[in-house]
Enzyme design. Sequence first.
Site, PDB file in Angstrom:
ATOM      1  N   ASP A   1       0.956 -26.801  44.330  1.00 39.89           N
ATOM      2  CA  ASP A   1       2.331 -26.388  44.608  1.00 39.89           C
ATOM      3  C   ASP A   1       3.085 -27.499  45.307  1.00 39.89           C
ATOM      4  OD1 ASP A   1       2.038 -23.908  43.603  1.00 39.89           O
ATOM      5  OD2 ASP A   1       2.069 -22.849  45.521  1.00 39.89           O
TER       6      ASP A   1
ATOM      7  N   LYS B   1       7.053 -25.542  42.337  1.00 36.70           N
ATOM      8  CA  LYS B   1       7.984 -24.423  42.200  1.00 36.70           C
ATOM      9  C   LYS B   1       9.196 -24.790  43.037  1.00 36.70           C
ATOM     10  CE  LYS B   1       5.550 -20.785  40.354  1.00 36.70           C
ATOM     11  NZ  LYS B   1       4.434 -20.197  40.995  1.00 36.70           N
TER      12      LYS B   1
ATOM     13  N   MET C   1      11.651 -17.355  52.346  1.00 33.13           N
ATOM     14  CA  MET C   1      12.516 -17.509  51.161  1.00 33.13           C
ATOM     15  C   MET C   1      13.867 -16.808  51.353  1.00 33.13           C
ATOM     16  SD  MET C   1       9.780 -17.006  48.071  1.00 33.13           S
ATOM     17  CE  MET C   1       9.042 -15.513  48.676  1.00 33.13           C
TER      18      MET C   1
HETATM   19  C1  LIG Z   1       6.750 -18.834  47.884  1.00 37.36           C
HETATM   20  S1  LIG Z   1       6.673 -18.628  49.618  1.00 37.36           S
HETATM   21  C2  LIG Z   1       4.991 -19.038  49.883  1.00 37.36           C
HETATM   22  C3  LIG Z   1       4.494 -18.709  51.264  1.00 37.36           C
HETATM   23  C4  LIG Z   1       3.086 -19.185  51.499  1.00 37.36           C
HETATM   24  N1  LIG Z   1       2.172 -18.543  50.588  1.00 37.36           N
HETATM   25  C5  LIG Z   1       2.635 -18.972  52.935  1.00 37.36           C
HETATM   26  O1  LIG Z   1       1.714 -18.171  53.171  1.00 37.36           O
HETATM   27  O2  LIG Z   1       3.149 -19.643  53.810  1.00 37.36           O
HETATM   28  C6  LIG Z   1       7.541 -20.073  50.163  1.00 37.36           C
HETATM   29  C7  LIG Z   1       8.254 -19.854  51.467  1.00 37.36           C
HETATM   30  O3  LIG Z   1       7.348 -19.994  52.554  1.00 37.36           O
HETATM   31  C8  LIG Z   1       8.032 -20.556  53.646  1.00 37.36           C
HETATM   32  N2  LIG Z   1       7.398 -21.828  53.999  1.00 37.36           N
HETATM   33  C9  LIG Z   1       6.268 -22.321  53.488  1.00 37.36           C
HETATM   34  N3  LIG Z   1       5.920 -23.483  54.097  1.00 37.36           N
HETATM   35  C10 LIG Z   1       6.880 -23.715  55.010  1.00 37.36           C
HETATM   36  C11 LIG Z   1       7.087 -24.752  55.957  1.00 37.36           C
HETATM   37  N4  LIG Z   1       6.239 -25.776  56.091  1.00 37.36           N
HETATM   38  N5  LIG Z   1       8.170 -24.682  56.751  1.00 37.36           N
HETATM   39  C12 LIG Z   1       9.027 -23.647  56.643  1.00 37.36           C
HETATM   40  N6  LIG Z   1       8.886 -22.647  55.766  1.00 37.36           N
HETATM   41  C13 LIG Z   1       7.817 -22.675  54.965  1.00 37.36           C
HETATM   42  C14 LIG Z   1       9.479 -20.716  53.238  1.00 37.36           C
HETATM   43  O4  LIG Z   1      10.162 -19.537  53.586  1.00 37.36           O
HETATM   44  C15 LIG Z   1       9.342 -20.860  51.741  1.00 37.36           C
HETATM   45  O5  LIG Z   1      10.547 -20.525  51.083  1.00 37.36           O
END
Ligand SMILES: C[S@@+](CC[C@H](N)C(=O)[O-])C[C@H]1O[C@@H](n2cnc3c(N)ncnc32)[C@H](O)[C@@H]1O
Length: 382
Positions: A158, A180, A295
Amino acid sequence: LNQYPLALLLVGRKVLVVGGGHLAQRCTSALVEAGAAVTVVSPSLTPALEVLPIAWLRRRFRSSDVDDTWLVHAATGRPEVDTLVAAAAEERRVFCVQADDRYPATAVRVGSGSARPTAHDFGRRGGVALIGAGPGDPELITVKGRRLLAEADVVVADRLASGLLLDGLRQDVELIDAAKVPYGRQLSQQKINELLVDRALAGKFVARLKGGDPYIFGRGGEELAACVEAGIAVEVVPGVTSAISVPALVGIPITHRGMTHEFTVVSGHLPPSHPDSLVDWGALGRLRGTLVLLMAVRNLAAITARLIIAGRDPATPAAIIQDGSTSRERIYRGTLADISTLGAVPPAVIVIGDVAKILPVPLPSLPSPSPTIQKQSAADQG
Ligand SMILES: C[S@@+](CC[C@H](N)C(=O)[O-])C[C@H]1O[C@@H](n2cnc3c(N)ncnc32)[C@H](O)[C@@H]1O
């Protein structure tokens, strides 16, 4: 030849990457995380490269591109071109890393010992591991996740998986970019499922590297179901989710004794009025505990307005952590009433609740010579 190992401090220094494919992607993400000012020269870029903060020269390499750079990466995947790049760098006394040369020497960075592990060594054939990569900092993957990554023949990654983890993969590993990019170029979920099944049926061990935890808005369940349906051995390695870890890293504990007895993690990818929304925003507005939104940047104004209408106090503390745990991390603080106006961009975690201002910030940090080098060298030790 005997080699002399070095770790480079590249903050603000000009680095040229020649190539825009998957080889280039591995080193470019790591260079950006190390703070380098990266220029990529290539007629095309992978989706993951497109969203990185780099300068892009959309054309073929010219020898003069090397002028005034500190370091060059020749990563076109075509040895004859990489050799030309290396020659241009040599002429100008600029260090050049040729992708082909580099990986045998650095493969130990991901593995746990000095030998290069392969799927064959581990007797692991034809399976899939769904691995949570953590929020971005390469040290926040689990020990098991890292071990299985080092064993993989194929890595499907990803966008939110750390560049430093990908940079350490062996040269012979097939890296598939499942970036994505929100509202941008994407590999469809159907296509990702097919790739996992296809490679595993061909006898490969596939590491599906997913940001955070595979099951938190990560479609891990769909990928697992596709593997099970195809009769493929599959293992889930939970990851450190951004929902909890990103706030934690900036001093926001999502529960706190005497303050909140609950936290709720919600996807804000659809606005509250959307017919497909499965979220009861009215009920969430009546809760007193911590609300964590993923998100949700794009729909934040509509979400906060809905929560206030449902009864949540507009003065409730709120915070947005953008690019948490990476060198690009940014924090915005405000209240439920104004947090949507502060200019944050994805990816971001939004925390609403009293915990958003409970601890003193910034946190006093442990001394380290340089965060970049410290992260890198710890990864090197395996
Ligand atoms: C498709 S979701 C996946 C979440 C992931 N599976 C998790 O457990 O963190 C993606 C969202 O996770 C959040 N996200 C993931 N990594 C991040 C980071 N390093 N900093 C801020 N937000 C993050 C944001 O809200 C982003 O839009």
